[in-house]
Design a protein around this motif. Structure first.
Motif, mmCIF file in Angstrom:
data_model
loop_
_atom_site.group_PDB
_atom_site.id
_atom_site.type_symbol
_atom_site.label_atom_id
_atom_site.label_comp_id
_atom_site.label_asym_id
_atom_site.label_seq_id
_atom_site.Cartn_x
_atom_site.Cartn_y
_atom_site.Cartn_z
ATOM 1 N N HIS A 114 0.816 -1.207 0.000
ATOM 2 C CA HIS A 114 0.000 0.000 0.000
ATOM 3 C C HIS A 114 0.857 1.267 0.000
ATOM 4 O O HIS A 114 0.384 2.338 -0.394
ATOM 5 N N ARG A 132 -2.077 7.280 3.023
ATOM 6 C CA ARG A 132 -2.138 6.330 4.127
ATOM 7 C C ARG A 132 -2.034 7.010 5.486
ATOM 8 O O ARG A 132 -2.053 6.363 6.525
ATOM 9 N N ARG A 148 -7.875 8.597 6.318
ATOM 10 C CA ARG A 148 -8.807 7.982 5.372
ATOM 11 C C ARG A 148 -9.585 8.997 4.552
ATOM 12 O O ARG A 148 -10.643 8.678 4.009
ATOM 13 N N TYR A 203 -6.836 -0.449 5.662
ATOM 14 C CA TYR A 203 -7.046 -0.362 4.225
ATOM 15 C C TYR A 203 -7.102 -1.751 3.604
ATOM 16 O O TYR A 203 -6.487 -2.701 4.094
ATOM 17 N N GLU A 240 -8.800 -0.501 -2.419
ATOM 18 C CA GLU A 240 -8.825 0.950 -2.261
ATOM 19 C C GLU A 240 -7.677 1.653 -2.984
ATOM 20 O O GLU A 240 -7.653 2.877 -3.055
#
Length: 696
Positions: free
Chosen positions: A436, A580, A583, A635, A639
């Motif tokens: 991510h 990150r 949100r 997460y 996404e």
């Protein structure tokens, strides 16, 4: 300070002229094509038989490959480290080659610590020679030998069972003395074994500093014998690894592991902000008299357990907080570290430090970095260095073109830079941190900039890709190819979210006001200037401050996808992706849609149907979610466009027109679109589909 205009107060005609000026100004900057200089010419880089990252300062190739036998004679000359001898043996063993120590035979592999250092300019400098007589690495100190071995790792090639190495002469040294990476384990704990794997991989790309963020709002991670309540789960944030701490023995073990790989550890005990755990544990704030006394005890304890030789520098944070007694707080904490012979590092912006304190810059404005030479405090550059801040394609571009410290090379003031991986949002599966957040592609691009140095600062390349005719564009495309080779060779089983994309081109429309019931006929849209990249950020091309601009607006992109045959193809497709750090985003689209803000993709006149989302319509937060329940929702892969499975698209042979609608519907939206054609390799990874070309 930038002033933000309110379009509601402007007549439509004036607003149009303002937008035209923004586009024209950015376009003029792009068309100026600043000269981008590198140590090697493009011809030299393209002719290199091996993809090296970071590319050495000086290289000459002999255009000859040296075959390597299954066993080679090895010799270490001078006061080398036993670990380095073991390390190089392990490196050759990975290719099935055994290094043998024999006094009777002439050695083929030689490591030598130089006794005469008159020619050496840098403690991490090395000379590497490969010819018919063997492989020789010389350096003034063991660190140089270690970095020479890392280059050797990349030089060794295997093909159909044979092992060979390209003949060459390399003289190499770093531009900056401090080349670091930060991992935040205060918010999300990372095991000692995972940290070791990460440290080892960063060492392979010549990083030499691990900034270990040990404390943050959820927890104080180091062991405390004086205040054991700090390690109690009941005082930590639920769901954030409340049972997990680092004992002093584990901290010492990590430091020993890193030191063998010539990586220094800078532990960070963040104070007086980022300390909700402290208030919960003791019932008062760090900046209070009782709080400062406890912190002094904790510094004493940490310094008693972790020696000055192991950690001569300790970071004390001091950012993102206002207190009534900033001068007293900083003076007491800095003095306590000085009492133990330690140097303090603080964040900038943060509480004002004492003279001589090292400042670590996290402003997102490169112009501020250059002013630090005037402060006469040593500084570390983390400007634009946040791996969690944006999308892989944009971050790699920024790291590659970044001039660290706004200087060609380091000195006593401009120490170097630290690449940061923050994980504000709760993480359950820690392997997702490396997916991510584009840790490894970001690290490779950053290593190239900080090891080699940059002769100039070109601000526009920190925002938009250079024109395709420019040297800068060609150098960046050449680096993308080297990085693709590294992904294939060294990261085949690891998350590496980046695919070459900088050759893709579009035409972009001027922005206009956006309505939820967008009725604009695409045939009526005027597409103007060309923009570059598989990832397009309209705000950057328009010269807008996307974080401040609250205007509801929309732009369109148009291009042509050229294919060799009618078939099903695959592409990475995505719109907004959240940072990150929290949100904030429009969330996951509804089923069949691509963008929760209303964006769409049209190919050959037909709208491309979006995915069937597992969590359709969820996680919509249009304001920051720090310290709110939403930040405790981990997460998921869907996404982020780069962690989803690429989408299938059916294309006809020849020209396929693609038109994209990219709306901006709220302030601080990550306004972007990405489209990169890819194909799947036998190993299961997705790489650029070279058979597809995209240009207007």
């Amino acid at each position: 300070m930038k002033r933000i205009f309110n379009p509601i107060l402007f007549p439509i005609g004036v607003l149009f002229l303002v937008l035209m000026c923004l586009v024209t100004n950015r376009a003029n900057a792009q068309e100026s094509n600043p000269i981008w200089q590198e140590q090697q010419t493009l011809a030299e880089l393209n002719a290199a038989p091996v993809a090296l990252i970071p590319y050495p300062q000086n290289v000459s190739w002999s255009r000859k490959n040296i075959s390597l036998d299954q066993s080679l004679v090895f010799k270490s000359i001078g006061e080398s480290e036993p670990f380095i001898d073991t390390y190089i043996k392990g490196l050759f063993a990975e290719s099935g080659i055994e290094l043998l120590v024999s006094k009777a035979e002439k050695p083929f592999v030689v490591l030598e610590i130089l006794t005469d250092n008159s020619l050496a300019k840098n403690a991490e400098e090395y000379w590497l020679t490969v010819d018919d007589s063997g492989i020789k690495i010389k350096a003034p100190q063991a660190a140089g030998l270690f970095y020479g071995i890392q280059t050797l790792r990349q030089l060794i090639q295997q093909d159909k069972g044979e092992v060979w190495i390209a003949a060459c002469e390399i003289h190499d040294w770093p531009a900056f003395a401090l080349r670091g990476f930060l991992f935040d384990t205060g918010r999300n704990f990372l095991s000692a074994e995972e940290l070791k794997k990460t440290i080892d991989r960063f060492a392979q790309y010549k990083f030499n500093t691990f900034h270990w963020h040990l404390t943050d709002n959820p927890a104080w991670r180091p062991e405390s014998k004086r205040y054991p309540e700090l390690n109690k789960p009941s005082f930590r944030r639920a769901g954030r690894d409340p049972d997990s701490s680092y004992s002093f023995e584990v901290i010492r073990e990590i430091i020993r592991f890193a030191k063998k790989r010539h990586i220094r550890v800078i532990p960070e005990l963040d104070m007086p902000g980022h300390s909700q755990f402290f208030d919960k544990t003791f019932g008062f704030h760090m900046s209070s008299e009782k709080g400062m006394a406890i912190l002094e005890d904790l510094i004493d304890e940490f310094c008693a357990e972790i020696s000055k030789d192991d950690c001569p520098v300790i970071h004390i944070g001091s950012d993102e907080i206002g207190i009534k007694n900033p001068d007293e707080f900083i003076s007491r904490m800095t003095a306590r570290l000085a009492h133990h012979g330690r140097k303090a590092v603080v964040w900038d912006p943060g509480l004002k430090p004492l003279n001589g304190t090292i400042q670590q810059i996290w402003y997102d404005d490169g112009r501020i970095v250059s002013k630090h030479h005037q402060n006469r405090n040593p500084y570390i550059d983390s400007y634009a260095g946040y791996l969690n801040a944006d999308s892989p394609e944009w971050l790699v571009q920024r790291y590659y073109f970044q001039q660290v410290c706004r200087e060609k090379q380091g000195d006593a003031w401009a120490l170097g830079g630290i690449l940061c991986c923050w994980n504000d949002v709760r993480v359950d599966d820690k392997s997702k941190i490396f997916l991510h957040n584009p840790v490894w592609p970001g690290a490779l691009a950053y290593s190239e900039a900080i090891w080699r140095g940059r002769s100039q600062y070109t601000e526009q390349y920190m925002h938009t890709l250079p024109n395709k005719e420019s040297a800068a564009a060609q150098y960046f495309q050449q680096f993308e190819k080297r990085m693709a080779e590294h992904r294939s060779r060294f990261f085949n089983q690891m998350p590496f979210p980046y695919v070459r994309h900088s050759d893709i081109e579009w035409k972009m429309s001027l922005p206009k006001s956006y309505s939820d019931k967008e009725t604009t006929q695409i045939e009526q849209i005027a597409f103007g200037r060309r923009v570059k990249g598989g990832l397009i950020k309209p705000g950057e091309w328009l010269g807008q401050n996307q974080w401040a601009d609250s205007t509801r607006q929309v732009v369109y992109l148009k291009s042509v996808i050229n294919t060799e045959m009618k078939a099903d193809y695959y592409a990475i497709i995505g719109f907004e992706s959240p940072a990150r750090s929290n949100r904030q985003s429009a969330g996951i689209p509804e089923n069949g849609e691509w963008d929760a803000n209303g964006g769409f993709v049209q190919i050959n006149g037909n709208k491309l149907k979006g995915p069937q989302w597992k969590h359709a319509g969820q996680n919509r937060y249009l304001k920051p979610t720090w310290h709110k329940p939403a930040n405790e929702i981990p997460y998921t892969d869907e996404e982020f466009y780069w962690s989803r499975t690429p989408s299938k698209i059916n294309l006809k042979r020849g020209h396929n027109e693609i038109v994209v609608c990219i709306p901006k519907t709220y302030a601080k939206q990550n306004w972007q679109f990405v489209f990169i054609p890819v194909k799947k390799t036998p190993s299961g990874s997705w790489i650029r589909d070279e058979s597809i070309h995209i240009k207007p």
